[in-house]
Design a protein around this motif. Sequence first.
Motif, PDB file in Angstrom:
ATOM      1  N   ARG A 148     -23.368 103.888 140.005  1.00  0.00           N
ATOM      2  CA  ARG A 148     -23.900 103.601 139.316  1.00  0.00           C
ATOM      3  C   ARG A 148     -24.788 104.516 138.232  1.00  0.00           C
ATOM      4  O   ARG A 148     -24.326 103.969 136.789  1.00  0.00           O
ATOM      5  CB  ARG A 148     -25.684 102.920 139.192  1.00  0.00           C
ATOM      6  N   SER A 150     -23.538  99.488 129.840  1.00  0.00           N
ATOM      7  CA  SER A 150     -24.148  98.893 129.746  1.00  0.00           C
ATOM      8  C   SER A 150     -25.155  98.726 131.322  1.00  0.00           C
ATOM      9  O   SER A 150     -24.820  98.960 131.906  1.00  0.00           O
ATOM     10  CB  SER A 150     -24.813  98.007 128.600  1.00  0.00           C
ATOM     11  N   ALA A 151     -26.432  98.236 130.963  1.00  0.00           N
ATOM     12  CA  ALA A 151     -26.822  98.590 132.146  1.00  0.00           C
ATOM     13  C   ALA A 151     -26.745  96.982 132.870  1.00  0.00           C
ATOM     14  O   ALA A 151     -26.448  96.651 134.147  1.00  0.00           O
ATOM     15  CB  ALA A 151     -28.453  98.361 132.644  1.00  0.00           C
ATOM     16  N   THR A 171     -23.303  97.349 134.144  1.00  0.00           N
ATOM     17  CA  THR A 171     -23.025  98.414 135.518  1.00  0.00           C
ATOM     18  C   THR A 171     -23.396  97.096 136.634  1.00  0.00           C
ATOM     19  O   THR A 171     -23.321  97.447 137.632  1.00  0.00           O
ATOM     20  CB  THR A 171     -24.103  99.443 135.126  1.00  0.00           C
ATOM     21  N   THR A 190     -23.013 104.475 133.987  1.00  0.00           N
ATOM     22  CA  THR A 190     -24.433 104.710 133.071  1.00  0.00           C
ATOM     23  C   THR A 190     -23.610 106.148 132.043  1.00  0.00           C
ATOM     24  O   THR A 190     -23.450 105.678 131.277  1.00  0.00           O
ATOM     25  CB  THR A 190     -25.228 104.825 133.605  1.00  0.00           C
TER      26      THR A 190
END
Length: 146
Positions: A130, A139-140, A143, A134
Amino acid sequence: MVDDRYAEPELPPLDTLAARLEYLFDNIRPTPDELSDADESGRRYTNREIADKINEVATETGVTISAAYIGELRRGVASDPRTSHVRALAAAFGVNSGYFVDDAAARRIEDQIALLNELRRMDVKQVALRQVLTDNGLSATDTRLI
């Protein structure tokens, strides 16, 4: 003379829908949740499995597709799918639908897939994975998807 040992690997030209679709089949594998105990880990998706993934959510999306049609798209026999099919194929592989129509998006996604495959090869654990994703600009949402 240029030292090729440190050069970026050149990606194959992916200038057709068939080539881009085949790239996804070559590089994205079924998750452990999608495999039965007898299934081989790391194997490729089949046309049927991708069709099934699309058809499982047909009540929500209104899109159905056959394994035969996916095969035609992969071979370039069919080359002008409906927009809804492009979106459904992208969703089945977990990529943005822009992958199929935008060269810049395609290269970005291919780079992300290559990075992910390398991290998996190195057996990077989830927390580290993760963070690396990142740090590489994902982007979140992307991810979490990966």
